[in-house]
Design a protein around this motif. Structure first.
Motif, PDB file in Angstrom:
ATOM      1  N   SER A  14     115.445  11.965  -8.281  1.00 18.01           N
ATOM      2  CA  SER A  14     115.625  11.439  -6.940  1.00 18.01           C
ATOM      3  C   SER A  14     117.084  11.079  -6.676  1.00 18.01           C
ATOM      4  CB  SER A  14     114.732  10.217  -6.734  1.00 18.01           C
ATOM      5  OG  SER A  14     114.931   9.658  -5.449  1.00 18.01           O
ATOM      6  N   ARG A  15     117.720  10.448  -7.648  1.00 15.20           N
ATOM      7  CA  ARG A  15     119.119  10.044  -7.459  1.00 15.20           C
ATOM      8  C   ARG A  15     120.038  11.252  -7.404  1.00 15.20           C
ATOM      9  NH1 ARG A  15     121.013   4.993 -10.984  1.00 15.20           N
ATOM     10  NH2 ARG A  15     122.800   5.351  -9.614  1.00 15.20           N
ATOM     11  N   LEU A  16     119.777  12.254  -8.219  1.00 16.46           N
ATOM     12  CA  LEU A  16     120.592  13.463  -8.166  1.00 16.46           C
ATOM     13  C   LEU A  16     120.380  14.192  -6.842  1.00 16.46           C
ATOM     14  CD1 LEU A  16     120.156  14.872 -11.806  1.00 16.46           C
ATOM     15  CD2 LEU A  16     122.136  13.657 -10.872  1.00 16.46           C
ATOM     16  N   ASP A  43     123.700  24.545  -9.797  1.00 18.11           N
ATOM     17  CA  ASP A  43     124.321  24.550 -11.126  1.00 18.11           C
ATOM     18  C   ASP A  43     124.834  23.156 -11.470  1.00 18.11           C
ATOM     19  OD1 ASP A  43     125.465  25.288 -13.518  1.00 18.11           O
ATOM     20  OD2 ASP A  43     126.981  26.610 -12.648  1.00 18.11           O
ATOM     21  N   THR A  44     125.444  22.480 -10.479  1.00 15.64           N
ATOM     22  CA  THR A  44     125.955  21.123 -10.690  1.00 15.64           C
ATOM     23  C   THR A  44     124.840  20.170 -11.089  1.00 15.64           C
ATOM     24  OG1 THR A  44     127.784  21.430  -9.130  1.00 15.64           O
ATOM     25  CG2 THR A  44     127.066  19.155  -9.543  1.00 15.64           C
ATOM     26  N   LEU A  45     123.727  20.206 -10.375  1.00 15.36           N
ATOM     27  CA  LEU A  45     122.630  19.279 -10.653  1.00 15.36           C
ATOM     28  C   LEU A  45     121.958  19.595 -11.986  1.00 15.36           C
ATOM     29  CD1 LEU A  45     121.067  18.936  -7.081  1.00 15.36           C
ATOM     30  CD2 LEU A  45     122.745  17.457  -8.203  1.00 15.36           C
ATOM     31  N   VAL A  46     121.865  20.867 -12.323  1.00 19.75           N
ATOM     32  CA  VAL A  46     121.304  21.239 -13.628  1.00 19.75           C
ATOM     33  C   VAL A  46     122.208  20.741 -14.752  1.00 19.75           C
ATOM     34  CG1 VAL A  46     120.788  23.187 -15.151  1.00 19.75           C
ATOM     35  CG2 VAL A  46     119.984  23.202 -12.782  1.00 19.75           C
ATOM     36  N   ARG A  47     123.517  20.929 -14.606  1.00 20.38           N
ATOM     37  CA  ARG A  47     124.460  20.443 -15.621  1.00 20.38           C
ATOM     38  C   ARG A  47     124.381  18.925 -15.745  1.00 20.38           C
ATOM     39  NH1 ARG A  47     130.188  23.822 -15.234  1.00 20.38           N
ATOM     40  NH2 ARG A  47     129.280  25.897 -14.865  1.00 20.38           N
ATOM     41  N   ARG A  50     121.197  17.977 -17.627  1.00 23.91           N
ATOM     42  CA  ARG A  50     121.272  18.295 -19.053  1.00 23.91           C
ATOM     43  C   ARG A  50     122.213  17.372 -19.808  1.00 23.91           C
ATOM     44  NH1 ARG A  50     121.640  24.922 -18.568  1.00 23.91           N
ATOM     45  NH2 ARG A  50     119.404  25.290 -18.186  1.00 23.91           N
ATOM     46  N   ASN A  51     123.183  16.808 -19.100  1.00 22.15           N
ATOM     47  CA  ASN A  51     124.193  15.977 -19.759  1.00 22.15           C
ATOM     48  C   ASN A  51     124.098  14.518 -19.340  1.00 22.15           C
ATOM     49  OD1 ASN A  51     126.135  17.990 -21.238  1.00 22.15           O
ATOM     50  ND2 ASN A  51     125.716  18.917 -19.230  1.00 22.15           N
ATOM     51  N   ILE A  52     122.940  14.111 -18.840  1.00 23.94           N
ATOM     52  CA  ILE A  52     122.809  12.760 -18.310  1.00 23.94           C
ATOM     53  C   ILE A  52     123.064  11.697 -19.370  1.00 23.94           C
ATOM     54  CG2 ILE A  52     120.330  12.443 -18.676  1.00 23.94           C
ATOM     55  CD1 ILE A  52     122.265  11.625 -15.453  1.00 23.94           C
ATOM     56  N   LEU A  65     129.331  13.571 -10.260  1.00 22.85           N
ATOM     57  CA  LEU A  65     128.786  14.807  -9.714  1.00 22.85           C
ATOM     58  C   LEU A  65     129.869  15.631  -9.017  1.00 22.85           C
ATOM     59  CD1 LEU A  65     125.399  13.488  -8.265  1.00 22.85           C
ATOM     60  CD2 LEU A  65     125.711  14.993 -10.243  1.00 22.85           C
ATOM     61  N   TYR A  66     130.789  14.974  -8.324  1.00 27.09           N
ATOM     62  CA  TYR A  66     131.876  15.711  -7.685  1.00 27.09           C
ATOM     63  C   TYR A  66     132.784  16.362  -8.726  1.00 27.09           C
ATOM     64  CZ  TYR A  66     131.232  14.763  -2.722  1.00 27.09           C
ATOM     65  OH  TYR A  66     130.759  14.767  -1.426  1.00 27.09           O
ATOM     66  N   ARG A  67     132.978  15.708  -9.852  1.00 30.94           N
ATOM     67  CA  ARG A  67     133.777  16.314 -10.924  1.00 30.94           C
ATOM     68  C   ARG A  67     133.108  17.603 -11.407  1.00 30.94           C
ATOM     69  NH1 ARG A  67     137.300  14.968 -15.307  1.00 30.94           N
ATOM     70  NH2 ARG A  67     137.549  12.837 -14.536  1.00 30.94           N
ATOM     71  N   ILE A  68     131.802  17.534 -11.633  1.00 29.64           N
ATOM     72  CA  ILE A  68     131.077  18.722 -12.092  1.00 29.64           C
ATOM     73  C   ILE A  68     131.128  19.807 -11.027  1.00 29.64           C
ATOM     74  CG2 ILE A  68     128.840  19.629 -12.829  1.00 29.64           C
ATOM     75  CD1 ILE A  68     128.148  16.791 -13.801  1.00 29.64           C
ATOM     76  N   ALA A  69     130.869  19.433  -9.773  1.00 25.50           N
ATOM     77  CA  ALA A  69     130.856  20.412  -8.682  1.00 25.50           C
ATOM     78  C   ALA A  69     132.229  21.065  -8.521  1.00 25.50           C
ATOM     79  CB  ALA A  69     130.436  19.742  -7.377  1.00 25.50           C
ATOM     80  N   THR A  70     133.286  20.275  -8.656  1.00 30.74           N
ATOM     81  CA  THR A  70     134.637  20.838  -8.542  1.00 30.74           C
ATOM     82  C   THR A  70     134.882  21.869  -9.629  1.00 30.74           C
ATOM     83  OG1 THR A  70     135.480  18.798  -7.541  1.00 30.74           O
ATOM     84  CG2 THR A  70     137.099  20.293  -8.526  1.00 30.74           C
TER      85      THR A  70
END
Length: 333
Positions: A14-16, A43-47, A50-52, A65-70
């Motif tokens: 939910s938070r993601l 892809d960002t949300l899956v990563r 997996r790395n939570i 999340l913005y770091r991953i998305a970038t």
């Protein structure tokens, strides 16, 4: 263990998911493609999922999340992705030389439904900035920036991040961020053009609503005199995936009564895209009753006139994305 990693699977999901729309808007501005943006966010949300357990809470979940998305977007852009509008690739085609030459899908800047990229915000000024920053012309101008400059400008100017926050996200210095922003602003000024001059449309004022009502009536009635009266004298009409684009209300009307004559008798259904009014365009069904998808039209308005009709013709892709029906009954209004 952080509060996030201690929560249940449902809570984490939910938070993601709560960040999906704003992340999609960010990735869309970066990539210029509706479908690539949605792939990047997935892809960002899956990563992230997996790395939570590695999320240590030193920054907010949103920043993480913005770091991953970038990083996802930069990887995609390093593959050479750069999208454009027909007006970015050539000069206008005179009507007498008009020919429909398609270019590959990955050439084109793509439209995006507002609901997928514009999160609900309470601040009208913030909402206005968000809408302006997803206009086709603005996103097209962003495509001229190197990938990291693009990220810096979006994070600083659109999302209002501090230089220190952007520096941390990109693992660089504040001085480098400020330098990149300065260069990006200069480049954007050279290429932004009509992105800076189109009228605001959130919400539509009475004059704009009446203009669009007259546009629908003229288009559906195929009344070229009435349509010409609504178009700016330098209005443009584009039709991706074709590289052809027309400038001037006379050439647009001439095209619609010649090569585009099969659009007579069409129906328009209101929607919204890229922070501007838009219509689903249905043509008469050549094989039976009713109407079939033909285009998503994204409309630009300036100074009480229509300055742009951007018609995206790949309806098997666009109509499902916009949640539009694949057929209209014969009595559709």
């Amino acid at each position: 263990m952080t509060d996030l990693t201690a929560t249940t699977t449902t809570d984490i999901d939910s938070r993601l998911e709560g960040h999906r729309v704003e992340l999609t808007g960010y990735c869309y501005r970066m990539l210029g493609s509706a479908f690539e943006a949605e792939d990047a966010v997935q892809d960002t949300l899956v990563r992230a999922w997996r790395n939570i357990e590695k999320f240590e809470g030193r920054s907010s979940l949103r920043s993480w999340l913005y770091r991953i998305a970038t990083n996802v977007c930069l990887d995609m852009l390093n593959a050479g992705n750069k999208r454009a509008r027909p007006v970015d690739l050539s000069g206008p085609t005179p009507l007498a030389q008009a020919a429909l030459n398609p270019l590959p899908e990955n050439t084109w800047l793509e439209p995006m439904p507002d609901g997928r990229i514009l999160p609900s915000v309470a601040d009208p000024a913030e909402a206005a900035v968000a809408r302006e920053s997803v206009r086709l012309a603005f996103v097209a101008a962003l495509q001229h920036l190197p990938p990291k400059q693009r990220a810096v400008l979006i994070l600083r100017e659109v999302l209002a991040w501090k230089a220190s926050e952007v520096a941390e996200l990109l693992d660089t210095s504040v001085a480098s961020v400020n330098s990149a922003l300065q260069r990006a602003r200069a480049t954007l000024t050279d290429h932004q053009g009509d992105a800076a001059t189109a009228d605001a449309a959130d919400p539509l004022d009475e004059e704009q609503r009446k203009l669009l009502e007259r546009y629908v009536a003229a288009f559906e009635g195929y009344d070229m005199k009435a349509l010409t009266a609504l178009l700016h004298e330098d209005a443009v009409m584009t039709m991706p995936p074709f590289d052809l684009w027309l400038q001037g209300h006379d050439d647009i009307a001439g095209f619609m009564t010649s090569i585009g004559a099969s659009c007579e008798g069409s129906r328009l259904v209101a929607t919204s895209a890229n922070g501007t009014p838009a219509f689903a365009h249905y043509k008469p069904n050549p094989d039976g009753p009713g109407f079939v998808p033909w285009a998503v039209q994204v409309i630009d308005i300036q100074d009480g006139a229509i300055t742009g009709m951007h018609c995206f013709l790949d309806t098997p892709r666009w109509f499902p994305l916009f949640g539009l029906p694949d057929h209209l009954d014969a009595d559709a209004a």
